[in-house]
Write an enzyme that holds these catalytic residues in place. Structure first.
Site, PDB file in Angstrom:
ATOM      1  N   PHE A  74      24.306  19.504  44.265  1.00 28.59           N
ATOM      2  CA  PHE A  74      24.834  19.964  42.991  1.00 28.59           C
ATOM      3  C   PHE A  74      26.208  20.559  43.193  1.00 28.59           C
ATOM      4  CE2 PHE A  74      20.286  20.039  42.416  1.00 28.59           C
ATOM      5  CZ  PHE A  74      20.139  19.465  41.173  1.00 28.59           C
ATOM      6  N   ASP A  75      27.094  20.318  42.252  1.00 29.82           N
ATOM      7  CA  ASP A  75      28.433  20.878  42.281  1.00 29.82           C
ATOM      8  C   ASP A  75      28.446  22.142  41.419  1.00 29.82           C
ATOM      9  OD1 ASP A  75      31.096  21.125  42.766  1.00 29.82           O
ATOM     10  OD2 ASP A  75      31.732  19.570  41.387  1.00 29.82           O
ATOM     11  N   LYS A  76      29.490  22.928  41.548  1.00 23.20           N
ATOM     12  CA  LYS A  76      29.680  24.133  40.735  1.00 23.20           C
ATOM     13  C   LYS A  76      28.581  25.153  40.977  1.00 23.20           C
ATOM     14  CE  LYS A  76      32.088  21.595  37.217  1.00 23.20           C
ATOM     15  NZ  LYS A  76      33.370  21.869  36.881  1.00 23.20           N
ATOM     16  N   THR A  77      28.530  25.670  42.167  1.00 24.04           N
ATOM     17  CA  THR A  77      27.543  26.670  42.536  1.00 24.04           C
ATOM     18  C   THR A  77      27.571  27.806  41.530  1.00 24.04           C
ATOM     19  OG1 THR A  77      27.950  26.119  44.821  1.00 24.04           O
ATOM     20  CG2 THR A  77      26.767  28.168  44.408  1.00 24.04           C
TER      21      THR A  77
END
Length: 195
Positions: free
Chosen positions: A58-61
């Site tokens: 997943f991107d954008k932690t």
């Protein structure tokens, strides 16, 4: 014509009539088993495909635990070409006229914020970026929008034209007026598209 009839006959006998029912029932049983493990399957048709996935990234932690992104710090290359980390709380005091004024002006003007019922509204990350500049965003009745600084810099910029973010371009831009004869275009967006 006879070939088409024979192929349809072959397909009808090869696929049992209950196949769709069996597939639907299998997906429902799988969804029920996933739910008992605490996994919500919104699309039953994707369960078979998801069974083949071994790793998911997943991107954008942070978006998985919060509803929005927040500005934590910026990386800024100073006049000596050294990369400096600046916490969000220190952005306005660190980016002065001498170093980083363009970045400060970009953060204060290149956004899609607007006034709604007396409050500044917009994307939470853009709200954080604008708040970090300590600039004011007065509510104007005409078509121009002005972002003026805190009393320390005593500067004013006018947003003349806003080119909204477009997903296919992966960037947004603004044309600003900084003085009687000074115009600047600021752009922010995906590095691979901007550079």
């Amino acid at each position: 014509k006879e070939i088409i009839i024979k192929s349809l006959d072959l397909i009808t006998t090869a696929l049992p009539p209950a196949l769709t029912t069996v597939l639907t029932l299998g997906a429902e049983i799988s969804a029920k088993r996933l739910k008992s493990s605490g996994i919500l399957a919104k699309s039953r048709s994707k369960i078979n495909l998801a069974g083949k996935v071994e790793v998911m990234c997943f991107d954008k932690t942070g978006t998985l635990t919060e509803e929005s992104l927040r500005l934590h710090e910026i990386l800024f290359q100073d006049s000596s070409q050294k990369c400096v980390k600046i916490p969000a709380s220190d952005i306005a005091s660190t980016l002065t006229k001498d170093s980083g004024s363009h970045l400060l002006k970009l953060m204060a003007s290149c956004h899609s914020l607007t006034h709604i019922k007396g409050e500044i509204r917009g994307d939470p990350l853009e709200l954080d970026m604008f708040a970090a500049t300590k600039w004011e965003f007065p509510n104007k009745s005409d078509d121009t929008e002005v972002a003026s600084t805190s009393p320390t810099m005593k500067e004013e910029i006018t947003i003349l034209k806003r080119f909204e973010f477009l997903p296919e371009l992966q960037r947004m831009s603004v044309l600003i007026k900084e003085g009687p004869n000074s115009h600047t275009v600021f752009t922010k967006g995906s590095p691979e598209k901007v550079l």
